[in-house]
Write a protein that holds these residues in place. Structure first.
Motif, PDB file in Angstrom:
ATOM      1  N   ILE A 116       0.787  -1.306   0.060  1.00 45.32           N
ATOM      2  CA  ILE A 116      -0.296  -0.014   0.076  1.00 45.32           C
ATOM      3  C   ILE A 116       0.906   1.212  -0.154  1.00 45.32           C
ATOM      4  CG2 ILE A 116      -0.099   0.232   2.524  1.00 45.32           C
ATOM      5  CD1 ILE A 116      -3.133   0.929   0.021  1.00 45.32           C
ATOM      6  N   VAL A 119       1.743   1.697  -4.031  1.00 50.22           N
ATOM      7  CA  VAL A 119       0.715   1.637  -4.874  1.00 50.22           C
ATOM      8  C   VAL A 119       0.032   2.858  -4.961  1.00 50.22           C
ATOM      9  CG1 VAL A 119      -1.257   1.180  -3.353  1.00 50.22           C
ATOM     10  CG2 VAL A 119      -1.262   0.353  -5.586  1.00 50.22           C
ATOM     11  N   LEU A 120      -0.017   3.777  -3.964  1.00 51.10           N
ATOM     12  CA  LEU A 120      -0.654   5.357  -4.165  1.00 51.10           C
ATOM     13  C   LEU A 120       0.394   5.978  -4.971  1.00 51.10           C
ATOM     14  CD1 LEU A 120      -1.792   5.910  -0.523  1.00 51.10           C
ATOM     15  CD2 LEU A 120      -3.069   5.012  -2.590  1.00 51.10           C
ATOM     16  N   PHE A 123      -0.111   4.937  -8.451  1.00 48.15           N
ATOM     17  CA  PHE A 123      -1.333   5.545  -9.135  1.00 48.15           C
ATOM     18  C   PHE A 123      -1.308   7.005  -9.726  1.00 48.15           C
ATOM     19  CE2 PHE A 123      -5.471   7.576  -8.272  1.00 48.15           C
ATOM     20  CZ  PHE A 123      -6.218   6.923  -9.147  1.00 48.15           C
ATOM     21  N   TYR A 209      -2.220  -4.146  -6.607  1.00 49.48           N
ATOM     22  CA  TYR A 209      -1.877  -3.298  -7.743  1.00 49.48           C
ATOM     23  C   TYR A 209      -3.003  -3.298  -8.916  1.00 49.48           C
ATOM     24  CZ  TYR A 209       2.446  -2.612  -5.128  1.00 49.48           C
ATOM     25  OH  TYR A 209       3.300  -2.495  -4.198  1.00 49.48           O
ATOM     26  N   ILE A 212      -5.881  -1.067  -7.930  1.00 47.65           N
ATOM     27  CA  ILE A 212      -5.726   0.154  -7.871  1.00 47.65           C
ATOM     28  C   ILE A 212      -5.448   0.786  -9.132  1.00 47.65           C
ATOM     29  CG2 ILE A 212      -4.737   2.093  -6.712  1.00 47.65           C
ATOM     30  CD1 ILE A 212      -6.546   0.564  -4.720  1.00 47.65           C
TER      31      ILE A 212
END
Length: 271
Positions: A116, A119-120, A123, A209, A212
Protein backbone atom coordinates in the motif's frame (compact mmCIF):
# COMPACT_ATOMS: atom_id res chain seq x y z
CA UNK A 1 14.41 -50.48 17.11
CA UNK A 2 11.08 -49.52 18.66
CA UNK A 3 12.32 -45.96 19.17
CA UNK A 4 13.30 -45.74 15.49
CA UNK A 5 9.90 -47.05 14.40
CA UNK A 6 8.13 -44.60 16.71
CA UNK A 7 10.25 -41.77 15.36
CA UNK A 8 9.40 -42.76 11.79
CA UNK A 9 5.70 -42.99 12.65
CA UNK A 10 5.72 -39.52 14.18
CA UNK A 11 7.43 -38.10 11.10
CA UNK A 12 4.91 -39.74 8.78
CA UNK A 13 2.02 -38.42 10.89
CA UNK A 14 3.46 -34.90 10.74
CA UNK A 15 3.88 -35.14 6.96
CA UNK A 16 0.37 -36.57 6.60
CA UNK A 17 -1.07 -33.74 8.66
CA UNK A 18 0.85 -31.15 6.67
CA UNK A 19 -0.30 -32.70 3.36
CA UNK A 20 -3.91 -32.80 4.59
CA UNK A 21 -3.76 -29.12 5.54
CA UNK A 22 -2.88 -28.37 1.91
CA UNK A 23 -5.14 -30.88 0.16
CA UNK A 24 -8.34 -30.54 2.22
CA UNK A 25 -9.05 -26.89 1.27
CA UNK A 26 -8.65 -27.78 -2.41
CA UNK A 27 -10.95 -30.78 -2.01
CA UNK A 28 -13.50 -28.58 -0.23
CA UNK A 29 -13.39 -26.06 -3.09
CA UNK A 30 -13.80 -28.91 -5.59
CA UNK A 31 -16.86 -30.21 -3.70
CA UNK A 32 -18.47 -26.77 -3.59
CA UNK A 33 -17.78 -26.15 -7.28
CA UNK A 34 -19.56 -29.37 -8.31
CA UNK A 35 -22.65 -29.04 -6.10
CA UNK A 36 -25.68 -26.78 -6.31
CA UNK A 37 -25.79 -23.36 -4.65
CA UNK A 38 -28.07 -24.36 -1.77
CA UNK A 39 -26.03 -27.41 -0.80
CA UNK A 40 -22.81 -25.40 -0.96
CA UNK A 41 -23.80 -23.40 2.13
CA UNK A 42 -24.85 -26.34 4.31
CA UNK A 43 -22.92 -27.40 7.39
CA UNK A 44 -21.89 -30.12 7.92
CA UNK A 45 -20.86 -30.36 4.24
CA UNK A 46 -23.05 -32.36 1.89
CA UNK A 47 -22.37 -33.56 -1.63
CA UNK A 48 -25.75 -32.79 -3.17
CA UNK A 49 -26.34 -32.94 -6.91
CA UNK A 50 -23.05 -33.19 -8.80
CA UNK A 51 -22.66 -31.25 -12.04
CA UNK A 52 -20.68 -28.70 -14.02
CA UNK A 53 -23.36 -26.02 -13.95
CA UNK A 54 -21.24 -23.69 -11.81
CA UNK A 55 -18.42 -23.81 -14.34
CA UNK A 56 -20.87 -23.12 -17.16
CA UNK A 57 -22.31 -20.17 -15.23
CA UNK A 58 -18.87 -18.69 -14.64
CA UNK A 59 -17.88 -18.98 -18.28
CA UNK A 60 -21.17 -17.68 -19.70
CA UNK A 61 -22.59 -15.17 -17.22
CA UNK A 62 -19.38 -13.50 -16.06
CA UNK A 63 -16.41 -11.91 -17.84
CA UNK A 64 -14.18 -14.77 -16.80
CA UNK A 65 -12.49 -15.14 -20.19
CA UNK A 66 -11.53 -11.44 -20.16
CA UNK A 67 -10.21 -11.70 -16.60
CA UNK A 68 -8.26 -14.80 -17.55
CA UNK A 69 -6.82 -13.19 -20.69
CA UNK A 70 -5.76 -10.07 -18.77
CA UNK A 71 -4.03 -12.21 -16.12
CA UNK A 72 -2.20 -14.23 -18.77
CA UNK A 73 -1.10 -11.06 -20.56
CA UNK A 74 0.13 -9.34 -17.39
CA UNK A 75 1.83 -12.38 -15.83
CA UNK A 76 3.57 -13.52 -19.02
CA UNK A 77 4.68 -10.04 -20.08
CA UNK A 78 5.84 -9.05 -16.58
CA UNK A 79 7.82 -12.29 -16.24
CA UNK A 80 9.30 -11.98 -19.74
CA UNK A 81 10.53 -8.47 -18.96
CA UNK A 82 11.69 -9.15 -15.41
CA UNK A 83 13.55 -12.42 -15.99
CA UNK A 84 16.33 -11.23 -18.36
CA UNK A 85 16.84 -8.02 -16.37
CA UNK A 86 16.92 -9.94 -13.08
CA UNK A 87 19.40 -12.47 -14.53
CA UNK A 88 21.80 -9.71 -15.59
CA UNK A 89 21.35 -7.93 -12.27
CA UNK A 90 22.04 -11.15 -10.35
CA UNK A 91 25.07 -11.90 -12.54
CA UNK A 92 26.57 -8.43 -11.97
CA UNK A 93 25.98 -8.69 -8.25
CA UNK A 94 27.42 -12.19 -7.94
CA UNK A 95 30.41 -11.72 -10.23
CA UNK A 96 31.44 -8.13 -9.56
CA UNK A 97 29.68 -7.41 -6.24
CA UNK A 98 28.08 -4.38 -7.86
CA UNK A 99 26.89 -2.13 -5.06
CA UNK A 100 28.21 -4.58 -2.46
CA UNK A 101 26.14 -5.87 0.44
CA UNK A 102 24.35 -2.51 0.92
CA UNK A 103 22.74 -2.86 -2.52
CA UNK A 104 21.89 -6.52 -1.89
CA UNK A 105 20.28 -5.69 1.43
CA UNK A 106 18.40 -2.82 -0.20
CA UNK A 107 17.04 -5.25 -2.81
CA UNK A 108 15.97 -7.65 -0.06
CA UNK A 109 14.46 -4.91 2.09
CA UNK A 110 12.36 -3.73 -0.87
CA UNK A 111 10.33 -6.92 -0.44
CA UNK A 112 9.48 -5.91 3.12
CA UNK A 113 7.78 -2.65 2.17
CA UNK A 114 3.98 -2.87 2.50
CA UNK A 115 2.42 -2.77 -0.99
CA UNK A 116 0.00 0.00 0.00
CA UNK A 117 3.01 2.31 0.50
CA UNK A 118 4.00 1.92 -3.16
CA UNK A 119 0.64 1.64 -4.86
CA UNK A 120 -0.46 5.22 -4.11
CA UNK A 121 2.63 6.88 -5.65
CA UNK A 122 2.32 4.53 -8.63
CA UNK A 123 -1.32 5.52 -9.02
CA UNK A 124 -0.37 9.22 -9.13
CA UNK A 125 2.41 8.53 -11.66
CA UNK A 126 0.21 6.50 -13.99
CA UNK A 127 -2.71 8.94 -13.82
CA UNK A 128 -0.89 12.30 -14.01
CA UNK A 129 2.79 12.16 -14.97
CA UNK A 130 2.70 9.14 -17.30
CA UNK A 131 -0.86 8.21 -18.25
CA UNK A 132 -0.95 4.67 -19.66
CA UNK A 133 -3.71 2.07 -20.11
CA UNK A 134 -4.62 0.19 -16.96
CA UNK A 135 -3.25 -3.16 -18.08
CA UNK A 136 0.12 -1.58 -18.96
CA UNK A 137 0.25 0.14 -15.57
CA UNK A 138 -0.38 -3.18 -13.83
CA UNK A 139 2.35 -4.85 -15.89
CA UNK A 140 4.89 -2.12 -15.05
CA UNK A 141 4.00 -2.41 -11.35
CA UNK A 142 4.46 -6.18 -11.44
CA UNK A 143 7.84 -5.79 -13.13
CA UNK A 144 8.93 -3.38 -10.40
CA UNK A 145 7.78 -5.83 -7.72
CA UNK A 146 9.11 -9.06 -9.24
CA UNK A 147 12.49 -7.91 -10.54
CA UNK A 148 14.26 -7.49 -7.15
CA UNK A 149 12.74 -10.72 -5.82
CA UNK A 150 13.81 -12.73 -8.87
CA UNK A 151 17.30 -11.21 -8.87
CA UNK A 152 17.81 -12.10 -5.21
CA UNK A 153 16.89 -15.73 -5.90
CA UNK A 154 19.30 -16.02 -8.83
CA UNK A 155 22.37 -14.44 -7.22
CA UNK A 156 23.61 -17.73 -5.76
CA UNK A 157 23.40 -19.47 -9.15
CA UNK A 158 25.86 -17.04 -10.70
CA UNK A 159 28.34 -17.37 -7.84
CA UNK A 160 31.38 -19.65 -7.61
CA UNK A 161 29.96 -22.70 -9.45
CA UNK A 162 29.86 -21.00 -12.84
CA UNK A 163 33.00 -18.88 -12.46
CA UNK A 164 35.48 -21.64 -13.41
CA UNK A 165 33.43 -22.73 -16.43
CA UNK A 166 33.15 -19.14 -17.60
CA UNK A 167 36.88 -18.61 -17.22
CA UNK A 168 37.53 -21.78 -19.27
CA UNK A 169 35.27 -20.47 -22.03
CA UNK A 170 37.14 -17.15 -21.98
CA UNK A 171 40.44 -19.00 -22.35
CA UNK A 172 39.01 -20.77 -25.41
CA UNK A 173 38.37 -17.42 -27.06
CA UNK A 174 34.77 -16.66 -26.09
CA UNK A 175 33.82 -13.09 -25.31
CA UNK A 176 32.33 -12.24 -21.93
CA UNK A 177 28.85 -12.03 -23.48
CA UNK A 178 29.30 -15.38 -25.25
CA UNK A 179 30.51 -17.00 -22.03
CA UNK A 180 27.53 -15.54 -20.19
CA UNK A 181 24.91 -16.64 -22.72
CA UNK A 182 26.37 -20.01 -23.78
CA UNK A 183 27.93 -21.25 -20.53
CA UNK A 184 26.67 -19.41 -17.48
CA UNK A 185 23.00 -19.20 -18.46
CA UNK A 186 22.61 -22.95 -19.28
CA UNK A 187 24.33 -23.95 -16.02
CA UNK A 188 22.16 -21.56 -14.00
CA UNK A 189 18.98 -22.54 -15.86
CA UNK A 190 17.34 -24.35 -12.86
CA UNK A 191 17.56 -21.17 -10.83
CA UNK A 192 16.33 -19.03 -13.71
CA UNK A 193 13.34 -21.31 -14.28
CA UNK A 194 12.56 -21.34 -10.55
CA UNK A 195 12.73 -17.55 -10.39
CA UNK A 196 10.58 -17.20 -13.49
CA UNK A 197 7.95 -19.60 -12.14
CA UNK A 198 7.79 -17.82 -8.79
CA UNK A 199 7.59 -14.44 -10.52
CA UNK A 200 4.75 -15.72 -12.72
CA UNK A 201 2.84 -17.02 -9.70
CA UNK A 202 3.31 -13.76 -7.79
CA UNK A 203 2.04 -11.77 -10.75
CA UNK A 204 -0.83 -14.18 -11.35
CA UNK A 205 -2.06 -13.93 -7.75
CA UNK A 206 -1.41 -10.21 -7.16
CA UNK A 207 -4.52 -8.28 -6.12
CA UNK A 208 -3.83 -4.80 -4.70
CA UNK A 209 -1.96 -3.26 -7.65
CA UNK A 210 -4.41 -4.77 -10.13
CA UNK A 211 -7.31 -3.33 -8.12
CA UNK A 212 -5.93 0.22 -7.74
CA UNK A 213 -4.14 0.68 -11.07
CA UNK A 214 -6.60 -1.16 -13.28
CA UNK A 215 -10.06 -0.38 -14.55
CA UNK A 216 -13.10 -2.38 -15.62
CA UNK A 217 -11.57 -3.47 -18.93
CA UNK A 218 -8.23 -4.47 -17.38
CA UNK A 219 -9.51 -6.51 -14.44
CA UNK A 220 -7.37 -9.54 -13.70
CA UNK A 221 -8.56 -12.82 -12.22
CA UNK A 222 -7.83 -11.80 -8.64
CA UNK A 223 -9.96 -8.66 -8.97
CA UNK A 224 -12.62 -10.44 -10.99
CA UNK A 225 -13.04 -13.19 -8.40
CA UNK A 226 -13.49 -10.55 -5.70
CA UNK A 227 -16.33 -9.05 -7.72
CA UNK A 228 -18.35 -12.26 -7.28
CA UNK A 229 -19.24 -10.94 -3.82
CA UNK A 230 -22.52 -9.05 -4.23
CA UNK A 231 -24.92 -7.16 -1.97
CA UNK A 232 -26.77 -10.45 -1.50
CA UNK A 233 -23.65 -12.23 -0.27
CA UNK A 234 -20.93 -14.35 -1.79
CA UNK A 235 -21.88 -16.61 -4.70
CA UNK A 236 -19.80 -19.34 -3.16
CA UNK A 237 -20.49 -22.10 -5.70
CA UNK A 238 -19.55 -20.05 -8.82
CA UNK A 239 -16.66 -18.57 -6.84
CA UNK A 240 -15.32 -22.07 -6.10
CA UNK A 241 -15.60 -23.02 -9.77
CA UNK A 242 -13.84 -19.81 -10.84
CA UNK A 243 -11.13 -20.41 -8.26
CA UNK A 244 -10.37 -23.87 -9.66
CA UNK A 245 -10.21 -22.44 -13.18
CA UNK A 246 -7.86 -19.73 -11.94
CA UNK A 247 -5.62 -22.36 -10.29
CA UNK A 248 -5.48 -24.48 -13.44
CA UNK A 249 -2.44 -22.82 -15.14
CA UNK A 250 -0.30 -23.06 -12.01
CA UNK A 251 -1.38 -26.66 -11.32
CA UNK A 252 -0.58 -27.58 -14.93
CA UNK A 253 2.85 -25.92 -14.87
CA UNK A 254 4.03 -27.30 -11.53
CA UNK A 255 4.40 -31.02 -12.46
CA UNK A 256 6.61 -30.11 -15.44
CA UNK A 257 8.71 -27.54 -13.58
CA UNK A 258 8.71 -29.14 -10.12
CA UNK A 259 12.25 -30.53 -10.36
CA UNK A 260 13.60 -27.15 -11.45
CA UNK A 261 11.70 -25.36 -8.69
CA UNK A 262 12.95 -27.75 -5.97
CA UNK A 263 16.53 -27.64 -7.23
CA UNK A 264 16.44 -23.89 -7.60
CA UNK A 265 15.02 -23.16 -4.17
CA UNK A 266 17.18 -25.76 -2.40
CA UNK A 267 20.40 -24.50 -4.00
CA UNK A 268 19.45 -20.94 -3.24
CA UNK A 269 18.87 -21.88 0.39
CA UNK A 270 22.14 -23.77 0.76
CA UNK A 271 24.37 -21.08 -0.68
Amino acid sequence: MKVARLDGLVRHLILAGFSASIALPLLWVLRVSLTDKLTAYRLPPEIGQIGLHNFVEVLTQYDFTRWFGNSVFVAVLATAISLPAAAMMAYATARYRTGGWPLMMMVLSSQMIPPIVLVLPMFLVFTTLMPVPGIIAITIAHVAINLPFMAWIMISFFDEDTRSLEEAARCDGATRWQAFTRVTIPVAMPGIIAAGLLGFILSWNEFLYALILGNHSSQTLAVGLASLETHAGVNIAPLAAATLLALAPVLILLPFLQKYLIKGLSLGALK
